[in-house]
Design a protein around this motif. Structure first.
Motif, PDB file in Angstrom:
ATOM      1  N   LEU A 196       4.773  -0.524  -2.770  1.00  0.00           N
ATOM      2  CA  LEU A 196       3.514  -0.546  -3.517  1.00  0.00           C
ATOM      3  C   LEU A 196       3.175   0.836  -4.052  1.00  0.00           C
ATOM      4  CD1 LEU A 196       3.252  -3.419  -2.463  1.00  0.00           C
ATOM      5  CD2 LEU A 196       0.856  -2.940  -1.910  1.00  0.00           C
ATOM      6  N   LYS A 197       3.397   1.870  -3.238  1.00  0.00           N
ATOM      7  CA  LYS A 197       3.115   3.231  -3.689  1.00  0.00           C
ATOM      8  C   LYS A 197       3.977   3.613  -4.888  1.00  0.00           C
ATOM      9  CE  LYS A 197       1.485   5.230   0.685  1.00  0.00           C
ATOM     10  NZ  LYS A 197       1.778   6.202   1.768  1.00  0.00           N
ATOM     11  N   ASN A 198       5.177   3.061  -4.953  1.00  0.00           N
ATOM     12  CA  ASN A 198       6.082   3.365  -6.059  1.00  0.00           C
ATOM     13  C   ASN A 198       5.845   2.499  -7.281  1.00  0.00           C
ATOM     14  OD1 ASN A 198       7.346   5.347  -4.546  1.00  0.00           O
ATOM     15  ND2 ASN A 198       8.919   3.958  -3.753  1.00  0.00           N
ATOM     16  N   THR A 199       4.887   1.580  -7.178  1.00  0.00           N
ATOM     17  CA  THR A 199       4.554   0.725  -8.320  1.00  0.00           C
ATOM     18  C   THR A 199       3.658   1.494  -9.281  1.00  0.00           C
ATOM     19  OG1 THR A 199       4.666  -1.256  -6.931  1.00  0.00           O
ATOM     20  CG2 THR A 199       3.502  -1.444  -9.040  1.00  0.00           C
ATOM     21  N   PRO A 200       4.058   1.685 -10.541  1.00  0.00           N
ATOM     22  CA  PRO A 200       3.220   2.416 -11.508  1.00  0.00           C
ATOM     23  C   PRO A 200       1.822   1.814 -11.616  1.00  0.00           C
ATOM     24  CG  PRO A 200       5.411   2.045 -12.404  1.00  0.00           C
ATOM     25  CD  PRO A 200       5.335   1.237 -11.140  1.00  0.00           C
ATOM     26  N   THR A 252      -5.416  -1.422 -12.155  1.00  0.00           N
ATOM     27  CA  THR A 252      -6.033  -2.375 -13.075  1.00  0.00           C
ATOM     28  C   THR A 252      -5.896  -3.778 -12.508  1.00  0.00           C
ATOM     29  OG1 THR A 252      -4.009  -2.779 -14.327  1.00  0.00           O
ATOM     30  CG2 THR A 252      -5.387  -0.908 -15.030  1.00  0.00           C
ATOM     31  N   GLN A 253      -6.726  -4.666 -13.029  1.00  0.00           N
ATOM     32  CA  GLN A 253      -6.668  -6.047 -12.571  1.00  0.00           C
ATOM     33  C   GLN A 253      -5.271  -6.626 -12.764  1.00  0.00           C
ATOM     34  OE1 GLN A 253      -9.394  -8.665 -14.590  1.00  0.00           O
ATOM     35  NE2 GLN A 253      -8.478 -10.505 -13.730  1.00  0.00           N
ATOM     36  N   THR A 254      -4.703  -6.373 -13.934  1.00  0.00           N
ATOM     37  CA  THR A 254      -3.376  -6.917 -14.233  1.00  0.00           C
ATOM     38  C   THR A 254      -2.312  -6.341 -13.317  1.00  0.00           C
ATOM     39  OG1 THR A 254      -3.989  -7.232 -16.555  1.00  0.00           O
ATOM     40  CG2 THR A 254      -1.634  -7.186 -16.032  1.00  0.00           C
ATOM     41  N   THR A 255      -2.361  -5.019 -13.109  1.00  0.00           N
ATOM     42  CA  THR A 255      -1.353  -4.376 -12.265  1.00  0.00           C
ATOM     43  C   THR A 255      -1.425  -4.895 -10.837  1.00  0.00           C
ATOM     44  OG1 THR A 255      -1.568  -2.380 -13.623  1.00  0.00           O
ATOM     45  CG2 THR A 255      -0.434  -2.153 -11.528  1.00  0.00           C
ATOM     46  N   ILE A 256      -2.636  -5.074 -10.336  1.00  0.00           N
ATOM     47  CA  ILE A 256      -2.788  -5.592  -8.976  1.00  0.00           C
ATOM     48  C   ILE A 256      -2.310  -7.036  -8.894  1.00  0.00           C
ATOM     49  CG2 ILE A 256      -4.462  -6.193  -7.190  1.00  0.00           C
ATOM     50  CD1 ILE A 256      -6.105  -3.751  -8.080  1.00  0.00           C
ATOM     51  N   ASN A 258      -0.105  -8.447 -10.645  1.00  0.00           N
ATOM     52  CA  ASN A 258       1.353  -8.486 -10.751  1.00  0.00           C
ATOM     53  C   ASN A 258       2.042  -8.262  -9.409  1.00  0.00           C
ATOM     54  OD1 ASN A 258       1.275  -8.983 -13.496  1.00  0.00           O
ATOM     55  ND2 ASN A 258       1.556  -6.850 -14.091  1.00  0.00           N
ATOM     56  N   LEU A 259       1.315  -7.699  -8.436  1.00  0.00           N
ATOM     57  CA  LEU A 259       1.902  -7.504  -7.103  1.00  0.00           C
ATOM     58  C   LEU A 259       2.239  -8.827  -6.438  1.00  0.00           C
ATOM     59  CD1 LEU A 259      -0.390  -4.624  -5.748  1.00  0.00           C
ATOM     60  CD2 LEU A 259       1.905  -4.427  -6.726  1.00  0.00           C
ATOM     61  N   LEU A 260       1.596  -9.895  -6.883  1.00  0.00           N
ATOM     62  CA  LEU A 260       1.873 -11.212  -6.311  1.00  0.00           C
ATOM     63  C   LEU A 260       3.298 -11.662  -6.593  1.00  0.00           C
ATOM     64  CD1 LEU A 260      -1.506 -12.959  -7.183  1.00  0.00           C
ATOM     65  CD2 LEU A 260      -0.653 -12.489  -4.885  1.00  0.00           C
ATOM     66  N   SER A 261       3.952 -11.024  -7.545  1.00  0.00           N
ATOM     67  CA  SER A 261       5.341 -11.374  -7.842  1.00  0.00           C
ATOM     68  C   SER A 261       6.303 -10.834  -6.785  1.00  0.00           C
ATOM     69  CB  SER A 261       5.743 -10.833  -9.219  1.00  0.00           C
ATOM     70  OG  SER A 261       5.710  -9.413  -9.232  1.00  0.00           O
ATOM     71  N   LEU A 262       5.830  -9.898  -5.962  1.00  0.00           N
ATOM     72  CA  LEU A 262       6.653  -9.355  -4.892  1.00  0.00           C
ATOM     73  C   LEU A 262       6.777 -10.379  -3.775  1.00  0.00           C
ATOM     74  CD1 LEU A 262       5.147  -5.750  -4.773  1.00  0.00           C
ATOM     75  CD2 LEU A 262       7.327  -6.442  -5.807  1.00  0.00           C
TER      76      LEU A 262
END
Length: 539
Positions: free
Chosen positions: A74-78, A97-101, A103-107
């Motif tokens: 997660l820390k390495n996620t831009p 951002t809302q979108t960036t957060i 997108n973490l659900l794809s992990l």
């Protein structure tokens, strides 16, 4: 015109999706759970393991640390910044951002995202949050003589505990607050420092050992528990040992502070802490869309409440201030709403409700605050070592926390819920609680006596013979202690003459007295070196 409107709509969408948000990100699993539980010294200190064994607290998957590999990814996620982690919730607190957060659900290892903004389309209110410390930092500058803290200590009969040599010795207390400047040079804490009773410090906001923080709020609250100035001031647990954790970043107000607070609780649990004092509360934030409503304060919804309930389940006893919103939001803020926490409101020096103290009940109808202590014009020691006064529930809470630690010292084998209930039942309004005062002001002399008696009957029955019913009409029954299966019962009249002798056992545990005359008899029951004598009334 139509094309212009489309451009404007696109820009609004772009702005909304790029706005920075805060969220909890939950993980699917942990590493080496079974091995860690089987060998708990790899994840907990021996003090923590001992405390859990003493209270029968289970060591489970919640005690296993969060998977650091997941956190690193997660820390390495831009665009993602990680601010805190919680092993109990198996989650981290992030910002992006809302979108960036989302997108973490794809992990593959991320199971859920929980935004602090409960409604991302909600229009923020114009006004900002209140400064929750503004009221409390209006300190008096009166120079006190001996006994500056006398009223707030005697109001709870905490002085009675001290007279029983219950001063917190051997108890470990964690103080979670906004900053502890000059703690190592403040004369009020000189004995704690010289005796090695300051066991550790950590700033969860800045990720450093130094806990000077922002403001001196923590130094004031700490003094009400552990402060000692000869002939001037004594806290309620002056012989206790302490950890000081800074979890509050005073210049801003954001739910990340709740996440830091939970992280500090987890650290405290792993270190074997007994009692935690928190003179912090959360309800409104810099971003109003993050605000907690009254409906959120049901004791298990907010990050802080969830963390508090885990801490309670893990065996620690948490004490927290009710808040100073009696004339504003009105109700107790989180974590004071938590089910597993002792929430403390404020009274004045005469024991009357202080109008600023937040009230109950919680949205689900539970009594809050639980109990009360002096919070108006409470004696404190400033960061410079001066005895002064300050007002707020922030001070009623540590006054109570120190007294609770001293009470627990008397019966350390009791569970946290038992100690909390003893304190509640000793309060003057226990049978008639009110929204303002909860169960009222505890009496720790009564609490001490109740603590000594708790379980005494069961212990007596395990260790001693007992007879029933008494008075008796016909059959006199005998209860056997553990590890004894047979005994001799002898009955004597008032002249000292033996009138009955019978061998009894756990399966033949009675004598028939129906043919004896009414009056008083003495029964002795013996088995080897064990034995008891009883006065028997025969009807």
């Amino acid at each position: 015109m139509k094309r212009s409107l489309l451009i404007i709509a696109f820009l609004v969408f772009q702005w909304g999706s790029a706005q920075i948000e805060d969220a909890l990100v939950f993980f699917a699993d942990k590493e080496n759970v079974a091995a860690s539980i089987a060998n708990p010294i790899t994840i907990l200190t021996q003090d923590a393991i001992d405390r859990k064994q003493l209270h029968g607290t289970v060591i489970d998957a919640r005690d296993v640390p969060v998977n650091e590999n997941y956190i690193t990814q997660l820390k390495n996620t831009p665009g993602i910044t990680v601010y805190a982690k919680s092993k109990w919730m198996n989650a981290v607190y992030v910002r992006g951002t809302q979108t960036t957060i989302e997108n973490l659900l794809s992990l593959s290892f991320v199971t859920q995202v929980e935004f602090m903004n409960k409604n991302l389309n909600f229009a923020p209110a114009a006004s900002g949050p209140n400064d929750k410390f503004a009221f409390e930092t209006q300190q008096g500058r009166t120079i006190y003589n001996y006994g500056a803290a006398t009223n707030q200590v005697e109001m709870l009969a905490a002085d009675y505990l001290h007279e029983q040599d219950l001063t917190g010795d051997g108890m470990v207390i964690a103080v979670l607050d906004s900053g502890f400047p000059n703690v190592t040079s403040n004369p009020a804490f000189a004995e704690i420092i010289s005796e090695g009773r300051l066991l550790g410090t950590y700033d969860f906001a800045e990720r450093q050992v130094n806990v000077d923080g922002t403001g001196s709020h923590g130094a004031l609250t700490f003094s009400d528990i552990g402060g000692f100035l000869l002939n001037e001031f004594v806290g309620t647990a002056p012989e206790a040992s302490f950890y000081l954790f800074r979890t509050e970043y005073a210049p801003t107000e954001n739910p990340v502070e709740e996440a830091w607070w939970v992280e500090a609780l987890e650290r405290a649990d792993s270190l074997g802490v007994d009692v935690v004092n928190t003179s912090l509360g959360y309800q409104d934030f810099d971003d109003p869309s993050y605000d907690h409503t009254y409906q959120d304060l049901d004791g298990e919804t907010t990050i802080a409440a969830r963390g508090a309930n885990h801490a309670f389940d893990k065996g620690m006893l948490l004490v927290t201030s009710a808040g100073n919103d009696g004339n504003g939001f009105t109700f107790v803020a989180t974590p004071g709403d938590a089910i597993g926490i002792l929430t403390v409101g404020a009274v004045d020096e005469d024991g009357n409700y202080a109008s600023f103290s937040s009230i109950g009940p919680t949205v689900d109808g539970r009594v809050k605050p639980d109990v009360m202590a002096q919070g108006r014009d409470a004696a404190v020691v400033s960061q410079n070592g001066n005895v002064t006064t300050a007002s707020g529930t922030s001070f009623s809470s540590p006054i109570m926390a120190g007294a609770v630690a001293c009470l627990w010292q008397a019966r350390p084998e009791l569970r946290n819920d038992q100690v909390m209930q003893i304190v509640r039942e000793s309060a003057d309004l226990y049978n008639n609680p009110t929204p303002q005062m909860g169960y009222g002001i505890p009496n720790f002399e009564e609490a001490y006596n109740a603590a000594l008696l708790l379980g005494a009957e069961e212990f007596f029955l395990e260790q001693q013979f007992a007879v029933y019913p008494n008075p008796v009409v016909d059959l006199l029954n005998v209860s056997f202690p553990k590890n004894i299966s047979g005994a001799t019962l002898e009955l004597y009249n008032v002249l000292g003459e033996k009138v009955l002798s019978k061998e009894i056992s756990k399966t033949d545990n009675y004598v028939n007295l129906s043919h004896f005359a009414s009056g008083m008899y003495i029964a002795t029951i013996r088995s080897g070196d064990a034995g008891n004598a009883f006065k028997i009334i025969k009807k």
